[in-house]
Design an enzyme around this catalytic site. Structure first.
Site, mmCIF file in Angstrom:
data_model
loop_
_atom_site.group_PDB
_atom_site.id
_atom_site.type_symbol
_atom_site.label_atom_id
_atom_site.label_comp_id
_atom_site.label_asym_id
_atom_site.label_seq_id
_atom_site.Cartn_x
_atom_site.Cartn_y
_atom_site.Cartn_z
ATOM 1 N N SER A 99 20.599 -38.105 -1.876
ATOM 2 C CA SER A 99 20.911 -37.597 -3.210
ATOM 3 C C SER A 99 20.983 -38.741 -4.229
ATOM 4 C CB SER A 99 22.214 -36.792 -3.153
ATOM 5 O OG SER A 99 22.377 -36.004 -4.310
ATOM 6 N N ASP A 231 17.015 -26.480 -1.192
ATOM 7 C CA ASP A 231 17.986 -27.368 -1.828
ATOM 8 C C ASP A 231 18.349 -26.789 -3.194
ATOM 9 O OD1 ASP A 231 19.298 -29.496 -3.186
ATOM 10 O OD2 ASP A 231 18.293 -30.968 -1.913
ATOM 11 N N HIS A 260 20.843 -28.905 0.594
ATOM 12 C CA HIS A 260 21.011 -30.270 0.093
ATOM 13 C C HIS A 260 21.737 -31.148 1.115
ATOM 14 C CE1 HIS A 260 21.125 -33.344 -2.974
ATOM 15 N NE2 HIS A 260 22.433 -33.465 -2.860
#
Length: 280
Positions: A99, A231, A260
């Protein structure tokens, strides 16, 4: 096992973990917002048991690192990571970022890692590059209202927001028939609440509107881009699908239905694929 701190050039103490044989191949992990190096538990234990040296640090203002007022931007994140790699003199390393940590890896590898000859491979997992924010040149991005909403929720009631986010879109626990792990939600909350509200608030800008197109273009080492097609936090179409086109030596691996937070929910699959890439 050992754990310690390194002090950066602008006098910030950065916490890091360093496990495994010091002469083994190093793997360094870069965590996402608003978490800490503890988010890599499933990967660090797996790879240290595979004989690797594993390193992970808490980003400034996150986890056990100093809760400083400033420097919550991608340039400082990358410089802090560089301070850790220089302190430990890591060479031939694999850098893996999740991320926001994926953005940190891209900036670190482009600005420090490759120029210093310290990086062998990179992995971007559910990562934010090249740019999350919707702009004229990035029409597929998310509107600014999404990020303003995150900032407002954080400022209004950070503790509640840090329960709602992992209980919902982060791990896909809001999907029908999803298997929900209360301990995972609590672990996310604990990591978040250890950090600084100021760092987390400022970090929203860092992960939302930092354009990393040029970072990706500069990277020449083999780079694996891993992303779930479900995601809900960093949509794949405007992140991984674009990143792999900008990388000189990139490979995209898409995981059908994965969220995610797939590093946690599907650690067995992701760890196996990471190992194959590192050894390949």
């Amino acid at each position: 096992m050992s754990q310690s701190f390194v002090r950066t050039k602008d006098d910030v103490e950065i916490f890091y973990k360093d496990w495994g044989p010091k002469d083994a191949r190093p793997i360094m992990f870069h965590h996402g917002w608003p978490l800490s190096s503890d988010d890599w538990d499933a990967q660090m234990l797996f790879f240290v048991n595979q004989g690797f040296r594993v390193i992970a640090h808490d980003r400034r203002g996150h986890g056990r690192s100093a809760q400083v007022s400033g420097g919550h931007d991608m340039d400082h994140y990358a410089a802090d990571a560089s301070a850790v790699t220089a302190h430990l003199d890591l060479k031939n390393a694999v850098h893996i970022g999740h991320s926001t940590g994926g953005g940190e890896v891209a900036r670190y590898v482009a600005k420090f890692g490759e120029p210093q000859g310290r990086v062998a491979k990179a992995v971007l997992v559910s990562a934010i590059p090249p740019l999350m924010l919707k702009t004229e040149s990035n029409p597929g991005g998310l509107p600014i209202e999404v990020f303003d909403g995150i900032r407002k929720a954080l400022a209004d009631n950070r503790a509640q927001m840090f329960l709602d986010f992992p209980a919902g879109p982060f791990y896909g626990f809001n999907r029908p028939n999803a298997k929900v792990y209360p301990g995972v939600i609590q672990h996310w909350w604990l990591q978040g609440m250890m950090g600084s509200a100021k760092a987390h608030y400022d970090g929203v800008k860092a992960f939302s509107d930092t354009d990393q197109t040029e970072d990706l273009k500069k990277i020449t080492v083999p780079t694996l881009v891993m992303h779930g097609d479900d995601d809900q936090v960093v949509p794949i179409d405007d992140s991984a699908e674009l990143s792999v086109k900008l990388l000189k030596n990139g490979t995209l691996k898409v995981y059908k239905g994965y969220p995610h937070g797939m590093l946690t929910t599907h650690a067995d699959v992701i760890n196996r694929d990471l190992l194959a890439f590192i050894k390949g």
